[in-house]
Design a protein around this motif. Structure first.
Motif, PDB file in Angstrom:
ATOM      1  N   LYS A  37      24.947  52.632  35.626  1.00  0.00           N
ATOM      2  CA  LYS A  37      25.725  53.638  36.364  1.00  0.00           C
ATOM      3  C   LYS A  37      26.882  54.145  35.525  1.00  0.00           C
ATOM      4  N   ARG A  81      30.986  59.153  37.103  1.00  0.00           N
ATOM      5  CA  ARG A  81      30.718  60.279  37.997  1.00  0.00           C
ATOM      6  C   ARG A  81      29.870  59.838  39.186  1.00  0.00           C
ATOM      7  N   GLN A  82      28.894  58.999  38.929  1.00  0.00           N
ATOM      8  CA  GLN A  82      28.080  58.484  40.038  1.00  0.00           C
ATOM      9  C   GLN A  82      28.931  57.652  40.990  1.00  0.00           C
ATOM     10  N   TYR A 105      32.195  57.929  41.583  1.00  0.00           N
ATOM     11  CA  TYR A 105      33.173  58.722  42.337  1.00  0.00           C
ATOM     12  C   TYR A 105      32.557  59.877  43.125  1.00  0.00           C
ATOM     13  N   GLN A 106      31.270  60.101  42.953  1.00  0.00           N
ATOM     14  CA  GLN A 106      30.568  61.018  43.845  1.00  0.00           C
ATOM     15  C   GLN A 106      29.780  60.244  44.898  1.00  0.00           C
ATOM     16  N   LEU A 107      30.097  58.944  44.988  1.00  0.00           N
ATOM     17  CA  LEU A 107      29.575  58.062  46.041  1.00  0.00           C
ATOM     18  C   LEU A 107      28.055  58.006  46.031  1.00  0.00           C
ATOM     19  N   GLU A 108      27.471  58.004  44.813  1.00  0.00           N
ATOM     20  CA  GLU A 108      26.012  57.970  44.688  1.00  0.00           C
ATOM     21  C   GLU A 108      25.447  56.561  44.776  1.00  0.00           C
ATOM     22  N   PHE A 109      26.328  55.573  44.747  1.00  0.00           N
ATOM     23  CA  PHE A 109      25.883  54.208  45.001  1.00  0.00           C
ATOM     24  C   PHE A 109      27.049  53.436  45.602  1.00  0.00           C
ATOM     25  N   THR A 110      26.757  52.300  46.227  1.00  0.00           N
ATOM     26  CA  THR A 110      27.766  51.494  46.907  1.00  0.00           C
ATOM     27  C   THR A 110      27.876  50.145  46.217  1.00  0.00           C
ATOM     28  N   PRO A 169      34.420  64.446  47.560  1.00  0.00           N
ATOM     29  CA  PRO A 169      33.905  63.213  48.163  1.00  0.00           C
ATOM     30  C   PRO A 169      35.036  62.304  48.634  1.00  0.00           C
ATOM     31  N   SER A 170      34.898  61.785  49.831  1.00  0.00           N
ATOM     32  CA  SER A 170      35.811  60.815  50.465  1.00  0.00           C
ATOM     33  C   SER A 170      36.954  61.442  51.252  1.00  0.00           C
TER      34      SER A 170
END
Length: 399
Positions: free
Chosen positions: A128, A131-132, A134-139, A373-374
């Motif tokens: 990862k 950018r992934q 902070y664009q909430l593409e994973f948790t 995002p967020s």
């Protein structure tokens, strides 16, 4: 009384997870922390800092000997700027991965600590990038262990699960909040903060003030966040003037730092809403804008909007800086103007136009508040409806 605003049938989480060593001389605890990290096998770390404060404050004089004494090898990334970017996080992460770092040590204010939290996550997710993240593409549910040496009395990030990093090409400044990024240990030593310039002293203290204004009035506010908020405001009102007049006063720095710490714990529990959701677009568009200054420019306009919904809470909480509020909805203007007057006394008189924003920027800022995002989640925590018209009105009032 503010107690009447609490729904006793709603269950709240109470969070206070990081071990914080607090007080004059706390920096010496780095030796104990380093020893423990060595014993646990965290013997290769990345140190993340800005470009100079880690040395200017004297922190480095304690950290290097502690790492060397405990046979911890390290790589040092010192390129974090105010309002750090995903590119800085990725650059630091690349170096950390190549070095084989097993833990992260941050030295600085919110920017280095938040960047370090981000690197800690990415060390546990080698496929990862920032950018992934902070664009909430994973948790993320795991991160490398984090040590935070805090150098400002404002963010509270040394004791919470939040981090903020900008995505420059989109003018996004999102926030993340995950349990895995609570620092394992933090050091809050007021002696490291006596060289903060007067403007930064004011800005970081205003950051802490905003944390509690939001945490005590959000939809998930609790008696815990409100009590922490009241004490935060009292301490800032009493000790900020002293720190501005006498920067080396350790007592003033101590209590401003304590106020910042408990404010961080307050918003870790009560979350944030308007001022932070609306400030992030400001410093994303203009990265040179100090976060606390942006918050200060917005705060009176936010108080005006939220006061009618939370007058009992705000009247008690703001009493040290805006006396004689009755706690009734109709005094929103009085509360807002009182906050503005207090901010002016701390040297914060700027409006958005003074910071270089144009009237036509308000539409873009409003869009960013809802598309970053967020931030829409933060807006949903406000005690009044956070629609586009209200957000636009706050920006216009602050202009």
């Amino acid at each position: 009384m503010w107690e009447t605003k609490i729904n006793i049938n709603e269950v709240r989480e109470i969070r206070a997870k990081t071990t914080v060593y607090f007080g004059v001389g706390a920096i010496k605890k780095i030796d104990d922390i380093a020893r423990e990290f060595k014993e646990k096998g965290y013997d290769r770390i990345i140190v993340i800092t800005g470009k100079g404060a880690y040395k200017a404050t004297g922190a480095w004089e304690y950290i290097v000997p502690a790492l060397n004494k405990n046979q911890i090898t390290y790589i040092h990334y010192d390129q974090v700027t105010p309002n750090p970017t995903v590119d800085q996080v990725d650059e630091a992460t690349k170096q950390a991965r190549e070095f084989g770092a097993r833990a992260v040590l941050a030295i600085g204010g919110g920017s280095p600590i938040d960047a370090a939290k981000s690197v800690a996550v990415l060390l546990s997710y080698p496929d990862k990038n920032a950018r992934q993240l902070y664009q909430l593409e994973f948790t993320p549910v795991k991160a490398a262990p984090i040590i935070a040496i805090n150098l400002t009395h404002g963010t509270g990030t040394e004791a919470d699960r939040f981090a903020v990093v900008s995505i420059p090409e989109k003018a996004y400044k999102p926030a993340i909040a995950y349990d895995c990024i609570y620092p394992l240990y933090s050091i809050d030593d007021p002696a490291l903060m006596v060289k903060l310039p007067s403007d930064q002293t004011a800005y970081v203290s205003v950051d802490a003030l905003n944390h509690v204004v939001e945490a005590a009035t959000s939809k998930v506010a609790s008696p815990y966040t409100i009590i922490l908020a009241k004490e935060t405001v009292r301490l800032i009102a009493r000790y900020l003037p002293q720190a501005l007049s006498h920067p080396a006063d350790l007592t003033a720095r101590y209590y401003l730092l304590y106020a910042s710490l408990i404010a961080g714990i307050a918003f870790d529990n009560g979350l944030l809403h308007f001022t932070h959701a609306l400030e992030h677009p400001l410093s994303a568009v203009k990265p040179e804008l100090a976060h606390g200054l942006g918050l200060g420019m917005l705060l009176p306009a936010v108080v005006k909007q939220i006061y009618p919904a939370t007058p009992e809470v705000l009247a008690e909480m703001l009493e040290p800086i805006v006396p004689d509020l009755k706690g009734v909805p109709g005094e929103a203007e009085k509360a807002a103007s009182g906050v503005a007057k207090w901010l002016a006394g701390a040297g914060i008189t700027m409006k958005l136009k003074d910071a270089g924003f144009q009237a036509e920027d308000i539409a873009r800022l409003t869009d960013l508040a809802f598309t970053t995002p967020s931030l829409e989640l933060l807006l949903s925590m406000a005690p009044v409806t956070a629609d586009r018209e209200r957000v636009k009105a706050i920006y216009q009032d602050a202009f």
